[in-house]
Scaffold this motif. Structure first.
Motif, short mmCIF file in Angstrom:
data_model
loop_
_atom_site.label_atom_id
_atom_site.label_comp_id
_atom_site.label_asym_id
_atom_site.label_seq_id
_atom_site.Cartn_x
_atom_site.Cartn_y
_atom_site.Cartn_z
N ARG A 1 0.87 -1.07 -0.08
CA ARG A 1 0.03 0.01 -0.09
C ARG A 1 0.92 1.35 -0.03
O ARG A 1 0.69 2.02 -0.78
N LYS A 2 1.71 1.13 1.21
CA LYS A 2 2.68 2.63 1.13
C LYS A 2 3.41 2.94 -0.34
O LYS A 2 3.53 4.19 -0.61
N TRP A 3 4.27 1.97 -0.58
CA TRP A 3 5.15 1.97 -1.70
C TRP A 3 4.45 2.34 -2.98
O TRP A 3 4.90 2.77 -4.06
N GLY A 4 3.16 1.88 -3.22
CA GLY A 4 2.51 1.95 -4.08
C GLY A 4 1.95 3.43 -4.21
O GLY A 4 2.02 4.21 -5.53
N ILE A 5 1.69 4.10 -3.21
CA ILE A 5 1.24 5.63 -3.14
C ILE A 5 2.62 6.19 -3.50
O ILE A 5 2.30 7.50 -4.52
N VAL A 6 3.86 6.00 -3.04
CA VAL A 6 5.07 6.64 -3.53
C VAL A 6 5.02 6.63 -5.09
O VAL A 6 5.71 7.80 -5.52
N PHE A 7 4.89 5.38 -5.57
CA PHE A 7 5.03 5.18 -7.06
C PHE A 7 4.19 6.19 -7.80
O PHE A 7 4.47 6.82 -8.98
#
Length: 532
Positions: free
Chosen positions: A102-108
């Motif tokens: 979830r979190k690294w998807g937001i960063v991408f």
């Protein structure tokens, strides 16, 4: 705290953890709501930019007499193409959430969004501007799926609704900032009039991505990946207690028990989001999320924020930019009572109240618009007042609560896929409304020229919102995500309020089937008494 003070399971933490830290998890998860600023600002910016003289001369038709215009087809394309990008971005949010988290998807997502902002800032031709809107839309669409998912899975259940509502509040703040910046730069004689409002979005994307890099991953995603120890560490960080704490371990056990029950049925696909046994009601839950997000758009709210400047100008209002700022202030301010009310009054009741209020206001706006002249000052003031009241109803109910509900109603095994389809539904209807509105309201050949009569349409769709909420939205206030799953399996939306009380009274959670059996025995005995 409902449930008799026992440690409860699921999306949040029990009373023991609440006592130790009420703010740690809230502040961490609330930061993710900043993603809404990207959504709101990008949505609001275009409303003012497309009315700026330099933008019209650059991307529209320069008549050579100091006036520049843009036709309905090009206006529709520029406004609605963002929503086309967000539709596909929202759908891509599901594999992104499941694969990278979830979190690294937001960063991408922030990186993709920034590429689109760069294209729009550099553009002097319509083609590059439109492509930039598509890339920005992909980023916003990803964020619209990932942020509510991350918040729902990490926030303490006792305040989950308010925290997820913060995403909508951030959207309204973004809309307000866009209106203010547009008003400040609209008079600049060169390309900076529209480039400054667009380029500011680089800052928002940088803040969100940098902040998320330091936040914990969703404990539920970590459990789904078989990383229970990491999940306990993340949950401990969210609650400021050790990973070995009994309450943390109980919650991880509940998540694991629920997931194991789901995965025992096999790997889920998009098709599985529309089927399932009569007990788990997966198809109903998927339909509910998709329809809820569609109806949120069909309330007509984005008509105000996409075309509000143009609408007020055509209604004879002298400074539509200032009116646009005023409506955005109402939107921001009235979202706050909604954030409080969602945990005080519940989801279902506020959605019903909001739909009734919007329905009345929109029919009145339509009637006033049809019967009162544009030169009638009192009539125009009444129109503005009713639009503001309508926005207040939306901002305190359907705006935030639609995102709260879709973050709560799906089981973990299909949550990413189902939530992405719900968000995609939002953007699909956003696109349709954005594209069709100029043809509906503009007074030119080939257009319907409805003007304010378009509010008859929005009022009728709000009537549909009332019916839909009554029959399809259960009350989930204060329940963990795993308890929401239990509620869906054992009752209907119409009876959800009473069943929710039983869950609290019997301290039901996923890793303890005995409490659930007790509720079923109580229901059986009640039915037997009724027959007697």
């Amino acid at each position: 705290m409902p449930g008799g003070g026992a440690v409860s399971s699921g999306a949040g933490v029990g009373e023991h953890i609440q006592t130790k830290s009420k703010l740690a998890g809230v502040l961490i998860v609330a930061f993710a709501a900043f993603g809404g600023v990207l959504y709101g600002y990008d949505t609001g910016t275009i409303s003012g930019i497309k009315e700026m003289h330099n933008w019209l001369c650059t991307f529209g038709t320069d008549h050579g007499d100091g006036t520049c215009t843009i036709d309905s087809s090009r206006e529709s394309l520029v406004v609605s193409i963002l929503s086309a990008g967000t539709f596909f971005g929202a759908l891509l949010g599901a594999p992104m959430a499941d694969i990278v988290g979830r979190k690294w998807g937001i960063v991408f997502s922030c990186l993709v969004f920034s590429i689109g902002v760069a294209m729009q800032t550099a553009a002097t031709q319509i083609a590059l501007f439109v492509v930039g809107r598509v890339f920005a839309g992909l980023g916003v669409g990803l964020i619209s799926t990932l942020v509510p998912m991350y918040q729902s899975e990490c926030a303490p259940k006792w305040i989950r609704g308010a925290v997820v509502s913060g995403y909508q509040w951030a959207i309204t703040i973004g809309l307000l900032l866009a209106a203010i910046v547009n008003n400040a730069t609209k008079g600049r004689p060169d390309h900076s009039s529209y480039r400054i409002p667009i380029a500011i979005q680089f800052v928002f994307a940088a803040v969100l991505s940098a902040g998320l890099a330091f936040l914990p991953e969703s404990p539920r995603w970590l459990v789904k990946k078989g990383r229970d120890a990491d999940a306990a560490a993340a949950l401990g960080r969210l609650t400021s207690v050790p990973a070995s704490d009994a309450a943390v371990q109980l919650e991880i056990a509940d998540i694991r028990a629920n997931l194991d029950a789901e995965t025992a049925l096999g790997e889920s696909s998009y098709l599985d989001c529309f089927r399932g046994s009569a007990g788990n009601k997966i198809g109903l839950r998927t339909f509910t999320g998709i329809a809820l997000q569609a109806l949120q758009q069909l309330t007509g709210i984005n008509f105000i924020f996409y075309y509000g400047t143009t609408f007020f100008q055509n209604s004879g209002i002298k400074d539509p930019f200032l009116i646009s700022i005023a409506t955005n202030v109402v939107n921001v301010g009235m979202t706050v009572p909604g954030m409080w009310g969602v945990e005080r009054f519940g989801r279902r009741r506020l959605l019903l109240i909001g739909a009734i209020g919007m329905c009345i206001c929109e029919y009145l706006v339509a009637i006033i618009g049809v019967t009162v002249s544009v030169n009638d000052h009192a009539g125009q003031q009444a129109l503005i007042a009713l639009v503001c009241i309508y926005i207040a109803f939306f901002a305190s109910t359907w705006g935030p609560i639609a995102w709260v509900v879709i973050g709560e109603i799906y089981p973990l095994n299909i949550r990413a896929k189902a939530l992405s389809m719900a968000a995609a539904s939002n953007w699909l209807w956003n696109f349709g409304i954005g594209y069709a509105t100029p043809y509906l309201v503009n007074d030119e050949p080939g257009s319907a020229g409805l003007g304010s009569k378009v509010f008859f349409i929005w009022g009728s769709t709000c009537l549909c919102c009332i019916i839909f909420t009554y029959f399809c939205i259960p009350e989930t206030k204060g329940l963990s995500l795993e308890q929401v799953d239990i509620l869906y399996q054992n009752t209907t939306p119409l009876r959800s309020i009473a069943y929710r009380k039983r869950i609290f009274e019997n301290d039901v959670h996923a890793s303890d089937p005995h409490a659930l059996e007790k509720i079923r025995d109580e229901q059986h005995n009640e039915h037997a008494d009724e027959k007697v």
